[in-house]
Design a protein around this motif. Sequence first.
Motif, short mmCIF file in Angstrom:
data_model
loop_
_atom_site.label_atom_id
_atom_site.label_comp_id
_atom_site.label_asym_id
_atom_site.label_seq_id
_atom_site.Cartn_x
_atom_site.Cartn_y
_atom_site.Cartn_z
N LYS A 50 7.89 1.25 -0.12
CA LYS A 50 8.37 0.73 -1.41
C LYS A 50 9.42 1.64 -2.04
O LYS A 50 10.48 1.18 -2.45
N SER A 51 9.08 2.93 -2.12
CA SER A 51 10.02 3.86 -2.77
C SER A 51 11.30 4.00 -1.97
O SER A 51 12.40 4.09 -2.54
N THR A 52 11.17 4.01 -0.65
CA THR A 52 12.37 4.10 0.19
C THR A 52 13.26 2.88 -0.02
O THR A 52 14.49 3.01 -0.11
N PRO A 106 0.82 -1.21 0.00
CA PRO A 106 0.00 0.00 0.00
C PRO A 106 0.85 1.27 0.00
O PRO A 106 2.06 1.22 0.28
N SER A 107 0.23 2.40 -0.32
CA SER A 107 0.91 3.69 -0.30
C SER A 107 1.48 3.95 1.09
O SER A 107 0.82 3.69 2.09
N GLY A 108 2.71 4.43 1.13
CA GLY A 108 3.34 4.75 2.41
C GLY A 108 3.98 3.56 3.12
O GLY A 108 4.50 3.71 4.23
N ALA A 167 12.37 0.70 -11.55
CA ALA A 167 11.18 1.32 -12.12
C ALA A 167 10.16 1.54 -11.01
O ALA A 167 9.71 0.60 -10.39
N ASP A 168 9.83 2.82 -10.75
CA ASP A 168 8.88 3.16 -9.69
C ASP A 168 7.58 3.59 -10.34
O ASP A 168 7.50 4.67 -10.92
N GLU A 169 6.57 2.73 -10.25
CA GLU A 169 5.27 3.00 -10.88
C GLU A 169 5.47 3.48 -12.32
O GLU A 169 4.97 4.54 -12.70
#
Length: 224
Positions: A42-44, A37-39, A163-165
């Motif tokens: 994942k990006s970190t 989920p968002s937050g 690849a991020d989204e």
Amino acid sequence: GSLLAAEGLSKAYGPTPALDGADFSVHPGEVVAVMGPSGSGKSTLLHCLAGIVAPDRGTVRYGPHTLTGLTDAQRSALRRTDFGFVFQFGQLVPELTCLENVALPLRLNGTRRKDAERQARDWLEQLEVEGAAGQRPGEISGGQGQRVAVARALATRPRVIFADEPTGALDSLNGERVLTLLTNAARDTNAAVVLVTHEARVAAYSDREIVVRDGRVKDMAGRI
Ligand code: ADP
Ligand code: ADP
């Protein structure tokens, strides 16, 4: 063995950790979807794996290198030669044509202008967006921009593609086409792909799925 592997990654921006003891590994030629989920972190995780963000604890190993033990300059050099990036927004240089955008990472790696532009044109053709070569990012559609961004990420033949989204803002037909081209190119060149997404439809293009929840990584297989 694995090409890129992280152990015990922790990172906090505030009181709640963004990553809390995350483990990760990917093999050459393998496409791993990072879901959650968002937050959830994942990006970190992706930024730590790519050496863009320094974890508070834990290690990232890439081949014989320990990213966390390199200097900033060594990490930047490694990113330029070995890693490719596709992000959702703000990834193309607006002042350059699409051809120049794709040629740029090749130029930075020391490829001569003529060779860089020839290779860039080939990649634009592979991504079926050669018509945009002479245009600037502001003059093309979002879907075309995404293809140009993928061409740019692949141009240096990176060993790992982050690849991020990558298809986040696209209609599904174009998104599916871009994902097919991206994952096929990666498998052809034996590159590893770390594909961050919250969509099962996107994760379906991967070989393996992991889920990040509250800064920790769970294997999908372990959840079933
Ligand atoms: P996504 O969930 O699409 O990966 P981002 O990684 O851009 O989105 O952001 C995730 C969350 O982290 C958002 O809530 C955003 O506000 C927060 N965030 C990202 N960068 C910063 C920053 N530099 N300072 C504060 N919060 C940030
Ligand atoms: P995801 O990609 O799964 O949406 P993120 O890794 O972007 O998750 O964010 C994880 C947590 O860390 C969120 O609570 C987010 O707000 C926070 N965060 C991420 N980047 C920053 C940042 N640069 N500064 C402050 N907080 C951040």
